[in-house]
Design an enzyme around this catalytic site. Structure first.
Site, short mmCIF file in Angstrom:
data_model
loop_
_atom_site.label_atom_id
_atom_site.label_comp_id
_atom_site.label_asym_id
_atom_site.label_seq_id
_atom_site.Cartn_x
_atom_site.Cartn_y
_atom_site.Cartn_z
N GLU A 175 0.73 -1.27 0.04
CA GLU A 175 -0.26 -0.12 -0.07
C GLU A 175 0.78 1.12 0.01
OE1 GLU A 175 -3.33 0.00 2.86
OE2 GLU A 175 -3.53 -2.27 2.36
N HIS A 213 -11.38 9.86 6.03
CA HIS A 213 -11.22 8.51 6.30
C HIS A 213 -10.60 8.01 7.90
CE1 HIS A 213 -10.31 4.32 5.38
NE2 HIS A 213 -8.92 4.62 5.54
C1 SIN Z 1 -7.58 0.77 2.60
O1 SIN Z 1 -7.97 -0.65 2.48
O2 SIN Z 1 -7.31 1.31 1.48
C2 SIN Z 1 -7.55 1.23 4.02
C3 SIN Z 1 -6.53 0.92 4.98
C4 SIN Z 1 -6.23 2.06 5.60
O3 SIN Z 1 -6.71 2.94 5.72
O4 SIN Z 1 -5.07 1.81 6.53
#
Ligand code: SIN
Length: 523
Positions: free
Chosen positions: A113, A337
């Site tokens: 990520e 978020h």
């Molecule tokens: C996502 O799955 O993009 C969210 C994960 C996060 O906010 O760490």
């Protein structure tokens, strides 16, 4: 009022609350209080996974460096060391307990990520990590005989006597009764507040209750200006901002502008996988440039079968919205978020009020800096949930008795009043306190929110009136802190102060009836 006594009381049933409850259950009686159901939380909806340096080519040290880089100079280094080292231990402990993360050929499948220089995101059920993890720990926790759960019960006040938190008052939504809970340790694990914005990836329950309760009780808050906007939430008129996990970009998805160009390649060497603040801001600029309510996410060039099986829940949900993610361009835009700041705690979750602890998203331990590294939040829940429960267990029971408290009603006629105020404020927050902020607009918004405050009656004492007051308080705190931070850093971007300013390598602390403080980092 009915009074209950527990050694530890945990407010909230996301991963931080469940972790705290599970460990606290070894030391005495535990109550978990949640205003909704036990399985409703922000953690439950986490898709991507949990970051942990468990592979051979990885190390807590590399994870530490990625976390600091994403945090833009505002992480507390000692807190991050605890996070990455103990995080690894907590993950292995969970696996030992029976938690199953996704594997292939007996090896854990590790995702990637934004901001991570190694594949280190463990996931479960493909894109259902939060659900799998919270349900696993919920079962383990609730089967402990020392744990009692109170669902549909909202905490309405923390009770402070002689400077110590000795319990709380709560309202049972089913019976309408007010209840008193007496304890030696209250652990707030109430999650975030992103639902104070119009577009949010969070469940409706993420309204910042814990922040408001703690502030009212005199707790110190830190860095409230930092709200993380997730880059890729579905953007379709009149539809919820459904989260499309960053893990999709980890598998190679592209971000395309109106002209079909991969603009992130020009912005950062990690392109679509740059830290989240950079990606969200770049998307915002593209939307402005083309005057469009979205850009596009595309996985059309990737292996369709792999995408369908790795992201089966996202695939299904998008189908309901009319999109086949393997064939269609997906309209996306950033959405609120995660609350990066929160209730300031020590490295064991204790606040400045003895007996009051916080862990998970509601807390500010110093690990997130100015921008949270993706998938570090579930890890923080595991590490600091356990630490908080252990310090809480060491507390002595106070002999102060809770005095009679005033009761709160929950009258339906006030519900609309609250919802109207909430919607009005959400509109203002989204317009002026979103990804890019300006001093004048922040001041104007503060003024308008104060005007809304004047419309809230001080009587009757009703739950919805309290919610309206709390929403005003939380937004005021965010805006005041955003005005004070005259620089751009991480998730806080000021059009009128476009650069990082080394003088602002400080935490902004807010406390009721006190002037804000700027305190330097520990190291
Ligand atoms: C996502 O799955 O993009 C969210 C994960 C996060 O906010 O760490």
């Amino acid at each position: 009022m009915q009074t209950f006594n527990f050694d530890t009381i945990i407010v909230g049933s996301g991963l931080a609350g469940l972790t705290a409850a599970y460990h606290a259950s070894r030391y005495g009686s535990v109550a978990i209080i949640t205003k909704s159901q036990l399985d409703t939380s922000n953690s439950y909806y986490a898709q991507g996974g949990i970051a942990g340096a468990i592979s051979k080519g990885d190390s807590p040290d590399l994870h530490y460096h990625d976390t600091l880089l994403a945090g833009r100079g505002l992480c507390e280094k000692d807190a991050v060391k605890i996070l990455v080292n103990e995080g690894r231990e907590r993950i292995l402990e969970l696996i030992e307990l029976g938690m199953q993360f996704d594997k292939e050929n007996d090896e854990y499948i590790l995702g990637l990520e934004g901001g991570h220089n190694k594949r280190r995101i463990l996931h479960a059920g493909g894109d259902a990590t939060g659900k799998e993890l919270t349900l696993f720990l919920l079962k383990k926790t609730i089967e402990q005989p020392s744990v009692t759960a109170f669902e549909y019960t909202a905490v309405t006040k923390l009770i402070i006597e002689k400077g110590e938190c000795i319990g709380l008052q709560a309202l049972d939504f089913i019976t309408g009764e007010n209840k008193i809970f007496q304890t030696k340790a209250t652990i707030l694990a109430t999650g975030g507040l992103s639902r104070i914005f119009n577009r949010s990836t969070n469940p409706h329950t993420a309204t910042g209750d814990g922040i408001a309760l703690a502030y009212d009780a005199g707790a110190r808050l830190a860095d409230m200006e930092f709200i993380q906007f997730h880059p890729s939430a579905l953007s379709v008129e009149d539809k919820d901002a459904f989260l499309i996990s960053e893990a999709v970009r980890g598998e190679g998805a592209w971000l395309l502008n109106e002209n079909g160009e991969r603009f992130m390649k020009e912005v950062h060497p990690l392109a679509e996988l740059a830290p989240r603040d950079i990606v969200a801001f770049s998307i915002f600029k593209q939307m402005q440039k083309y005057n469009s309510p979205h850009i596009y996410l595309s996985v059309k060039h990737l292996d369709h079968q792999k995408i369908k099986s790795r992201f089966s829940n996202i695939y299904k949900k998008l189908k309901e919205y009319g999109y086949d993610m393997t064939k269609d361009l997906l309209p996306i835009a950033p959405a609120a978020h995660y609350m990066v700041g929160g209730i300031r705690t020590d490295f064991h979750g204790e606040t400045n009020i003895p007996g009051l602890f916080a862990c998970g998203e509601v807390a500010s331990t110093g690990v997130m800096g100015a921008n949270r590294l993706a998938s570090n939040s579930l890890l923080e829940c595991l590490v600091f949930g356990k630490r908080a429960s252990e310090k809480a267990a060491k507390r002595k029971k106070s002999n102060i008795q809770i005095l009679k408290q005033k009761e709160l009603t929950n009258l339906t006629e006030h519900e609309k009043f609250f919802l109207d105020i909430k919607n009005e404020i959400a509109g203002l927050m989204s317009k002026n306190v979103g990804i890019v902020r300006r001093g004048n607009a922040l001041k104007e918004t503060l003024y308008r929110i104060q005007a809304i405050k004047n419309r809230i009656p001080s009587n009757p004492r009703d739950y919805n009136i309290l919610k309206a007051e709390q929403t005003v308080d939380i937004c005021t705190l965010i805006i005041q802190s955003a005005i004070l931070r005259e620089e751009s850093r991480g998730g806080h971007i000021r059009e009128d102060y476009q650069h990082e300013n080394p003088d602002f390598r400080v935490h902004i602390i807010q406390q009721k009836n006190k002037e804000p403080e700027f305190i330097p980092l520990k190291r």
